[in-house]
Design an enzyme around this catalytic site. Sequence first.
Site, PDB file in Angstrom:
ATOM      1  N   ASN A   8       2.518  17.879  21.480  1.00 42.88           N
ATOM      2  CA  ASN A   8       2.847  17.029  20.409  1.00 42.88           C
ATOM      3  C   ASN A   8       4.101  17.422  20.025  1.00 42.88           C
ATOM      4  O   ASN A   8       4.221  18.507  19.126  1.00 42.88           O
ATOM      5  CB  ASN A   8       1.684  16.920  19.349  1.00 42.88           C
ATOM      6  CG  ASN A   8       2.218  15.926  18.474  1.00 42.88           C
ATOM      7  OD1 ASN A   8       3.058  15.494  18.275  1.00 42.88           O
ATOM      8  ND2 ASN A   8       0.878  15.613  17.544  1.00 42.88           N
ATOM      9  N   ARG A  90       1.987  13.387  23.705  1.00 47.20           N
ATOM     10  CA  ARG A  90       1.941  12.580  22.863  1.00 47.20           C
ATOM     11  C   ARG A  90       3.214  11.917  22.405  1.00 47.20           C
ATOM     12  O   ARG A  90       4.315  12.531  22.143  1.00 47.20           O
ATOM     13  CB  ARG A  90       1.292  12.945  21.349  1.00 47.20           C
ATOM     14  CG  ARG A  90       1.098  11.741  20.467  1.00 47.20           C
ATOM     15  CD  ARG A  90       1.296  12.223  19.115  1.00 47.20           C
ATOM     16  NE  ARG A  90       1.222  11.347  18.069  1.00 47.20           N
ATOM     17  CZ  ARG A  90       1.799  11.308  16.887  1.00 47.20           C
ATOM     18  NH1 ARG A  90       2.295  12.491  16.431  1.00 47.20           N
ATOM     19  NH2 ARG A  90       1.757  10.357  16.196  1.00 47.20           N
ATOM     20  N   HIS A 179      -0.827   5.877  15.733  1.00 47.22           N
ATOM     21  CA  HIS A 179      -1.890   6.600  15.678  1.00 47.22           C
ATOM     22  C   HIS A 179      -2.896   6.145  16.549  1.00 47.22           C
ATOM     23  O   HIS A 179      -4.213   6.464  16.545  1.00 47.22           O
ATOM     24  CB  HIS A 179      -2.256   6.610  14.341  1.00 47.22           C
ATOM     25  CG  HIS A 179      -1.621   7.361  13.219  1.00 47.22           C
ATOM     26  ND1 HIS A 179      -1.484   6.938  12.050  1.00 47.22           N
ATOM     27  CD2 HIS A 179      -0.773   8.366  13.514  1.00 47.22           C
ATOM     28  CE1 HIS A 179      -0.697   7.850  11.316  1.00 47.22           C
ATOM     29  NE2 HIS A 179      -0.168   8.739  12.187  1.00 47.22           N
ATOM     30  N   LEU A 208      -5.514   9.437   7.740  1.00 48.19           N
ATOM     31  CA  LEU A 208      -4.552   9.698   6.481  1.00 48.19           C
ATOM     32  C   LEU A 208      -4.234  11.228   6.659  1.00 48.19           C
ATOM     33  O   LEU A 208      -4.719  12.224   6.405  1.00 48.19           O
ATOM     34  CB  LEU A 208      -5.642   9.749   5.343  1.00 48.19           C
ATOM     35  CG  LEU A 208      -6.331   8.561   4.882  1.00 48.19           C
ATOM     36  CD1 LEU A 208      -7.077   8.477   3.868  1.00 48.19           C
ATOM     37  CD2 LEU A 208      -5.282   7.300   5.092  1.00 48.19           C
ATOM     38  N   GLY A 209      -2.845  11.217   7.075  1.00 44.44           N
ATOM     39  CA  GLY A 209      -2.113  12.551   7.196  1.00 44.44           C
ATOM     40  C   GLY A 209      -1.036  12.425   6.466  1.00 44.44           C
ATOM     41  O   GLY A 209      -0.804  11.612   5.740  1.00 44.44           O
ATOM     42  N   ARG A 240       7.190   8.275   3.465  1.00 43.11           N
ATOM     43  CA  ARG A 240       7.484   6.833   3.977  1.00 43.11           C
ATOM     44  C   ARG A 240       6.988   5.802   2.920  1.00 43.11           C
ATOM     45  O   ARG A 240       5.735   5.980   2.124  1.00 43.11           O
ATOM     46  CB  ARG A 240       6.791   6.672   5.272  1.00 43.11           C
ATOM     47  CG  ARG A 240       7.300   7.408   6.522  1.00 43.11           C
ATOM     48  CD  ARG A 240       6.701   7.273   7.794  1.00 43.11           C
ATOM     49  NE  ARG A 240       6.785   8.107   8.850  1.00 43.11           N
ATOM     50  CZ  ARG A 240       5.749   8.516   9.707  1.00 43.11           C
ATOM     51  NH1 ARG A 240       4.799   7.602   9.857  1.00 43.11           N
ATOM     52  NH2 ARG A 240       6.078   9.414  10.563  1.00 43.11           N
ATOM     53  N   GLY A 329      -7.419  12.930   5.054  1.00 45.11           N
ATOM     54  CA  GLY A 329      -8.881  12.100   5.325  1.00 45.11           C
ATOM     55  C   GLY A 329      -9.891  13.183   5.480  1.00 45.11           C
ATOM     56  O   GLY A 329     -11.224  12.931   5.081  1.00 45.11           O
ATOM     57  N   GLU A 379      -6.605  14.426  18.947  1.00 43.96           N
ATOM     58  CA  GLU A 379      -5.701  13.571  19.884  1.00 43.96           C
ATOM     59  C   GLU A 379      -5.453  14.352  21.155  1.00 43.96           C
ATOM     60  O   GLU A 379      -5.411  13.928  22.362  1.00 43.96           O
ATOM     61  CB  GLU A 379      -4.235  13.580  19.218  1.00 43.96           C
ATOM     62  CG  GLU A 379      -4.700  12.706  18.038  1.00 43.96           C
ATOM     63  CD  GLU A 379      -3.256  12.474  17.108  1.00 43.96           C
ATOM     64  OE1 GLU A 379      -2.548  11.608  17.111  1.00 43.96           O
ATOM     65  OE2 GLU A 379      -2.901  13.784  16.637  1.00 43.96           O
TER      66      GLU A 379
END
Length: 394
Positions: A8, A90, A179, A208-209, A240, A329, A379
């Site tokens: 990643n 990823r 995601h 939620l990251g 963001r 999260g 992931e």
Amino acid sequence: MKKVLAINSGSSTFKYKLFSVSDEKVLASGMADRVGLDGSTFEIKLADGTKHVEHVKIPDQETAVKLLIENLKKYKVIDNIHEIIGVGHRIVAGGEDFKESTIITKDNIQKVFDLTQYAPLHNMPEAMGIEAFMNILPDVPQVGVFDTSFHQSLDPVHYLYSIPYEYYEKYKVRKYGAHGTSVRYIVQRSSELLHKDPKDLKLIVCHLGSGASITAVKNGKSYDTSMGFSPLAGITMSTRSGDVDPSLLEYIMNKEHLDIDQIIAVLNKKSGLLGISGISPDMRDINTSDKPRAKLARKIFINRIIRYIGAYYAEMGGADAIIFTAGVGEHDKGVRQAVMEQLAFMGIDPDLEANETNGEKFITKPDSKIKVMIVPTDEELMIERDVARLAKLD
């Protein structure tokens, strides 16, 4: 032993996990941090839990790959590079070119670079990471696992914008989401915990990251999602903005004498929790601050989550479960509690004692109309499985 790397890559980071194919065991994990910046480090964590950190100059992705191979050999995780028989990457944006995970070759990697406009912060370093592996492991399959692929099941009602249709026809302007790799894992794991087939469930996944999104999943497929043409849209995130009125861009550009690239950079890098609080993009810092703007940032973050959950509950005609995953999260009990309490009208009955701690679990009482769960995402495991499948390593 056959082994697969899951990678990643970020603009200044390079995270990895090495799996054994036979049992999906994690043999090593870690990251190169501050790639291309001063103060860079390389970290490796072994299966026995020991961790080694090296302060070393890492000017680019290829150096990070070389350091990874060197450290895997140094700590006897591999004896030679031929044990690595597949590498999965990823990739955030696949556009309409990559509708599913795909083996990346010299013939199609340019498409990954070309899609940088869809995910400016992600696709470039991810493509550079793939090229680095192609140079160092030229005979090993490189598999791209695209976050947007899971959302290819959206129908036009959900993925089209209300702008001239010709822009979609000419430029493929539409919602792509993000995601998806995380959500795909969450759907599989949540279904197991609920003892139901994914096709029989309506789920709302709250990833939620630092980047954050809400996804409605119906019949095991993405039904709607908060991120849009790029990962900038949707709920408030760390840096963001999430959704904004496009007209304000022109207004601020004129007032601040900015061009379009500069204002988009503001929305991507200086907005969200950081922009509102003026303190930090990290929710942990927001939580410990008593400044009014920090408290406001947290309230706005929670409000936008609730707004999207409510919309998706209405769109799907109900929900069986709401799942919290990713950094905030999985670890912020206050955010989870606030969301559950404000959605009590939907029949959510929180188990506040269960919510006090983290880890995979239900955080609603058994008779709650809608189940709420914490499910840590994985992931990298999804990436490993896609590599094994596509490279026919089983």
